[in-house]
Design a protein around this motif. Structure first.
Motif, PDB file in Angstrom:
ATOM      1  N   GLU A 113      45.251  36.473  44.602  1.00 43.49           N
ATOM      2  CA  GLU A 113      46.546  36.654  45.255  1.00 43.49           C
ATOM      3  C   GLU A 113      47.448  35.463  44.960  1.00 43.49           C
ATOM      4  OE1 GLU A 113      46.121  37.371  49.373  1.00 43.49           O
ATOM      5  OE2 GLU A 113      45.086  39.279  49.146  1.00 43.49           O
ATOM      6  N   ILE A 114      48.754  35.725  44.932  1.00 45.21           N
ATOM      7  CA  ILE A 114      49.712  34.679  44.584  1.00 45.21           C
ATOM      8  C   ILE A 114      49.639  33.512  45.572  1.00 45.21           C
ATOM      9  CG2 ILE A 114      52.184  34.135  44.437  1.00 45.21           C
ATOM     10  CD1 ILE A 114      52.622  36.845  43.160  1.00 45.21           C
ATOM     11  N   SER A 115      49.500  33.823  46.853  1.00 47.45           N
ATOM     12  CA  SER A 115      49.415  32.751  47.849  1.00 47.45           C
ATOM     13  C   SER A 115      48.211  31.850  47.584  1.00 47.45           C
ATOM     14  CB  SER A 115      49.316  33.340  49.261  1.00 47.45           C
ATOM     15  OG  SER A 115      48.174  34.176  49.376  1.00 47.45           O
ATOM     16  N   THR A 116      47.085  32.451  47.159  1.00 47.35           N
ATOM     17  CA  THR A 116      45.893  31.668  46.837  1.00 47.35           C
ATOM     18  C   THR A 116      46.103  30.871  45.559  1.00 47.35           C
ATOM     19  OG1 THR A 116      44.523  33.363  47.877  1.00 47.35           O
ATOM     20  CG2 THR A 116      43.406  31.784  46.446  1.00 47.35           C
ATOM     21  N   GLN A 117      46.791  31.465  44.588  1.00 47.02           N
ATOM     22  CA  GLN A 117      47.090  30.748  43.352  1.00 47.02           C
ATOM     23  C   GLN A 117      47.911  29.495  43.638  1.00 47.02           C
ATOM     24  OE1 GLN A 117      48.559  33.033  40.012  1.00 47.02           O
ATOM     25  NE2 GLN A 117      47.617  34.917  40.779  1.00 47.02           N
TER      26      GLN A 117
END
Length: 474
Positions: A113-117
């Motif tokens: 997920e982008i937030s995790t990236q």
């Protein structure tokens, strides 16, 4: 807590660079066993803060850094021919790393997920920062222009993450938790009343930490930073009632607020297992246990200042007028910087212009339908209609937010109910989207309190104006 830059933090013997964080020579890591060099690097510098090198980070942060760095480097080794040393790990591989994250390959076989990236990239950024290597923001490496804006870390809350702000009834959830596991109910009550983190509730010792006029919080805090929650500053009666209730529940021999027969790891697993059963997840009810901490910050700010927070529709006012209250809340939450609390209740300055633009867009869209609305009102002998809800104060997120209107108490209940159905049909025929017309006598008391500050009459002024709340001092 300060990091001691002495014998414990020095560069390997084969380095030609300086050994202070930010000045480490990355070429000193020449072992073909990158894990050995990474272990040595983390042993010496793993606790160094990201924003302030003189401040120590938590054990959890250090562990996460090891996991992220090991995972990324290991996957790069499998993709890049000749990549085997830690000294080779530089920002030149960021595009390859993003490609790895987006094409899948995590433990679930899915893309990250982008937030995790963004979170993982901050770890890589910290590693390179320790070596004096500057890195561009992650969004500059994204090839898709439409996707790039999503790769931006927000330090200011744009939406309400609290339970109450998302329609989650904390009393009901705590009651259901008490049926499944009374300990979880106890932990949730502590988190809600004192704004505690999950780890802080698990490690709280009410009998020892209650100091009569304040709660001393030091176990489970980030970096071990101690703080005091002064009862008199917030809600002394409620806080004393809750802490005494927990102490009585634990009994004379009770120590931890959590399970007496479980380790910290086991307690954390049990807590989140029960929360998942209660649907307290982002995918479930849209909130986490941390939302109780956000709720505490929001409620205390509104109580101490008399102002509505930005994430709940509050508008432009001078934050400096509320500096004392914000500082009290910040310290009680365990933060030294006053601006950190914006992550819980938003920023008036950051949200003023977007709110005004959203309000103007909504008004322009509504204008075309005003004649039809007025005709429907006159048919039921009603002179005005109040515009309320997210769109009325510019707090709407986008087109998916519906329109809300209110028929006030001056109209009889029977007449208002009939008019409500007629107005909803009229607006539905106009195609404006989801519409809800409220009847004042049926509206929840909490909603009417919010609308008291933001309700806008549609027909007794030339045009509604976005209301700016009075800047009352704390």
């Amino acid at each position: 807590m300060r990091v001691q830059l002495g014998d414990d933090i020095k560069s390997p013997s084969n380095t030609s660079g300086l050994d202070r964080p930010g000045q480490i020579n990355i070429n000193c890591w020449q072992s073909d066993d990158y894990r050995a060099d990474l272990h040595e690097f983390m042993r010496r510098y793993g606790y160094v803060g990201a924003a302030d090198i003189n401040r120590r980070c938590s054990e959890k942060t250090k562990t996460n850094r090891i996991v992220v760095l090991t995972s990324v480097i290991e996957r790069l080794k499998g993709r890049i021919r000749g990549f085997r040393r830690l000294s080779q790990f530089t920002p030149r591989y960021v595009p390859e790393i993003l490609a790895m994250w987006n094409e899948g390959g995590n433990r679930l076989g899915q893309s990250t997920e982008i937030s995790t990236q963004i979170q993982n990239f901050s770890v890589l950024n910290w590693f390179w920062k320790m070596h004096g290597i500057k890195v561009n923001p992650i969004r500059t490496y994204v090839n898709d222009p439409a996707l790039a804006p999503q790769y931006k870390r927000e330090s200011i809350a744009r939406v309400d993450k609290s339970w109450s702000g998302n329609g989650v009834d904390a009393d009901r959830i705590i009651a259901e938790a008490r049926f499944l596991d009374p300990v979880v109910a106890r932990l949730l009550e502590l988190a809600r009343t004192f704004g505690l983190r999950a780890n802080e509730t698990l490690r709280l010792r009410p009998g020892l930490d209650d100091k009569h006029d304040h709660l001393h919080i030091h176990r489970g805090t980030k970096t071990g930073r101690q703080r005091e929650m002064k009862y008199a500053t917030f809600d002394a009666d409620l806080m004393r009632q809750v802490i005494e209730s927990v102490k009585a529940e634990l009994g004379p021999g009770g120590l931890h607020a959590a399970w007496a027969d479980r380790t910290l790891v086991q307690s954390r697993r049990r807590l989140y297992y029960i929360l998942e059963r209660l649907d307290i997840t982002k995918k479930g009810l849209g909130v986490t246990i941390h939302g109780l901490r956000a709720q505490w910050a929001i409620e205390q700010f509104e109580k101490l200042t008399g102002a509505t927070t930005p994430v709940r529709g509050g508008h432009a006012m001078d934050y400096r007028q509320f500096s004392d209250a914000r500082l009290e809340i910040s310290r009680a939450l365990g933060h030294n910087r006053i601006n950190v609390t914006s992550a819980y209740y938003g920023s008036f300055f950051a949200m003023k212009l977007p709110a005004e633009l959203r309000f103007r867009d909504s008004w322009r869209e509504l204008q075309a339908h005003l004649p039809f609305i007025q005709d429907a009102l006159h048919a039921h002998h009603i002179s005005n209609l109040w515009w309320v809800g997210a769109r009325a104060n510019g707090a709407n997120v986008g087109k998916q937010d519906g329109w809300e209107f209110l028929i006030d108490e001056e109209t009889s209940f029977e007449q208002a109910v009939i008019a409500k159905e007629s107005l909803e049909k009229t607006l539905d025929a106009c195609g404006v989207g989801v519409v809800c017309v409220h009847v004042a006598d049926r509206a929840p008391h909490s909603a009417k309190q919010r609308w008291a500050n933001h309700a806008l009459p549609l027909f007794d002024v030339a045009a509604p104006v976005l209301k700016i709340e009075p800047a009352t001092s704390a």
